[in-house]
Design a protein around this motif. Structure first.
Motif, PDB file in Angstrom:
ATOM      1  N   ARG A 239      85.381 -67.296  33.621  1.00 58.65           N
ATOM      2  CA  ARG A 239      84.718 -68.729  33.551  1.00 58.65           C
ATOM      3  C   ARG A 239      83.634 -68.847  32.693  1.00 58.65           C
ATOM      4  O   ARG A 239      83.331 -70.139  31.883  1.00 58.65           O
ATOM      5  CB  ARG A 239      84.352 -68.797  34.937  1.00 58.65           C
ATOM      6  N   GLU A 243      83.443 -71.972  29.559  1.00 57.31           N
ATOM      7  CA  GLU A 243      82.336 -73.038  29.888  1.00 57.31           C
ATOM      8  C   GLU A 243      81.491 -73.204  28.850  1.00 57.31           C
ATOM      9  O   GLU A 243      81.046 -74.053  28.412  1.00 57.31           O
ATOM     10  CB  GLU A 243      81.586 -72.594  31.216  1.00 57.31           C
ATOM     11  N   LEU A 425      87.399 -77.286  34.726  1.00 60.41           N
ATOM     12  CA  LEU A 425      87.485 -75.803  34.774  1.00 60.41           C
ATOM     13  C   LEU A 425      88.081 -75.220  35.791  1.00 60.41           C
ATOM     14  O   LEU A 425      89.007 -74.212  35.771  1.00 60.41           O
ATOM     15  CB  LEU A 425      86.037 -74.999  34.307  1.00 60.41           C
TER      16      LEU A 425
END
Length: 442
Positions: A239, A243, A425
């Motif tokens: 993540r 990101e 996401l």
């Protein structure tokens, strides 16, 4: 006796004389017509026809392979090798696979990913090298990292190169911005800050090759893609990495957007060497262009940094590196033993001809120090030698990526949608984990 009869008799006598002479010559083959006392008559030697081999590789022949093959051919007239270049992309690998399957000339070939080698091995297109183990112990000669290329404890190719990925830096741009060459242990957030500080109206802060979008979190996972059979792509490192790259594209605007990179097929190395990007994520193969000031002129010095970890608290982090350029022998080759003889020489000596292009020999039988010298020979003033020592030839944890092609495809499809702003996401990670779990279940 008639005139006709006399002519016939004369012809028979003439023929008998000729046959007698021929018979006499056959019985006395010596030049002086002397008896040979039972000795065997010498026979003219038949010229030896050299064995011809072909080697397929992704490195342009002018970057070392031609010099290596020429050196071998000059010293081995009985085994002649031809180098055939293929581009190491999907189309190029398909061309090679077609040659292997169709029985075209492809005695030896280079693999640039374990997944690709695995497919060829499964298809019966890579020779099990166990039969040559007594002649050449691959693990001993190449070191324990060579085991990353084994399948069920067997080698189907010989690793010849120490590959490494790192961040290339425009040292002059760093100095102008008042930035130090990054420490060995820096983070992706640090990279983002550097990129933002280095971007200008005419220069990106950073750019890298497409495959490097996953390197940060792969460095944490190190091929541990599942936990008890369940996908591990839901961990924070994944993540955080995706990101940060999204932020760099769409908020900081310090790197090209994914859409621009794919649609224009950005030549990242050329962009960096022209000064259109202040930092670049790439590997040691770029040395062949970076040190070619004729085709890639530049007026700045290059420094190096490690591929950053995704976050400061990411533990057990390693850099994608290890051994590469794995050369296999086609089991369908008519000259496997001759191919093996050449392959041993190539791994121990021939690879040195590719050193100026960034290929570092992995064999302990090769002169690694000489290889390093050849990479930088005459170009020392073009690089920040301290960072070369610490990063390019540094000692820190590394790993060889073994992620399979199906997982790569799923991963790419999901992060593409996120970078292209087609899904969030959360949606991308949820889909990624679900699809990966299905692959694992199969």
């Amino acid at each position: 006796m008639t005139r006709k009869s006399r002519l016939l008799v004369g012809c028979f006598i003439l023929m008998a004389s000729i046959l007698s002479a021929c018979a006499g010559n056959s019985a006395n083959p010596n030049e002086n017509n002397q008896p040979n006392n039972g000795a065997e008559t010498p026979k003219a030697e038949t010229p030896t026809v050299p064995v011809k081999l072909t080697m397929w590789g992704g490195v342009p022949e002018e970057a070392g392979p031609k010099a290596a093959v020429d050196a071998w051919n000059a010293a081995n007239p009985d085994i002649q090798v031809e180098y055939i270049r293929f581009v190491n992309d999907d189309a190029g690998n398909l061309k090679l696979d077609t040659a292997l399957v169709s029985g075209m000339n492809a005695d030896l070939y280079v693999n640039y990913s374990k997944d690709t080698l695995g497919k060829r091995m499964s298809g019966g297109l890579a020779l099990d090298l166990s039969e040559y183990e007594a002649d050449y112990n691959i693990t001993d000669i190449m070191g324990p990292d060579a085991k990353d290329w084994q399948f069920d404890g067997k080698y189907y190719g010989l690793p010849t190169n120490k590959s490494m990925s790192f961040i290339w830096l425009n040292k002059d741009a760093l100095d102008a911005a008042g930035l130090e060459v990054p420490a060995l242990d820096w983070t992706l957030e640090d990279l983002a800050e550097y990129a933002k500080a280095l971007k200008t109206d005419s220069r990106w802060g950073y750019a890298h090759f497409d495959q490097m979008y996953t390197f940060n979190f792969e460095g944490v996972m190190q091929n541990q893609l599942d936990v008890d059979g369940k996908s591990a792509f839901d961990q924070p490192a994944v993540r955080s990495s995706l990101e940060t790259y999204y932020k760099m594209m769409h908020e900081d605007k310090s790197i090209p957007t994914y859409g621009e990179q794919v649609s224009t097929k950005l030549a990242v190395d050329a962009m960096f060497l022209k000064g259109d990007a202040a930092m670049m994520g790439a590997g040691s193969w770029i040395f062949r262009n970076a040190s070619n000031l004729t085709d890639f002129p530049r007026d700045f010095k290059i420094a190096f940094a490690t591929v950053p970890r995704p976050t400061a608290d990411a533990e057990d982090y390693a850099v994608s590196a290890g051994l590469g350029d794995v050369v296999s022998i086609n089991p369908n080759s008519l000259h496997k033993d001759e191919a093996w003889k050449f392959l041993k020489w190539y791994a121990d000596e021939g690879i040195m001809y590719l050193a100026p292009g960034g290929r570092i020999p992995s064999s302990k039988n090769a002169d690694a120090a000489k290889g390093v010298e050849l990479i930088l020979q005459g170009m020392e003033d073009q690089y920040d030698m301290e960072s070369v020592k610490n990063v390019v030839f540094g000692d820190y944890p590394v790993f060889t990526s073994t992620i399979d092609s199906q997982t790569k495809d799923v991963l790419k499809e999901e992060y593409e949608k996120y970078f292209l702003q087609e899904q969030s996401l959360d949606e991308s990670l949820t889909n990624l984990v679900e699809r990966h779990n299905k692959l694992l279940a199969r």
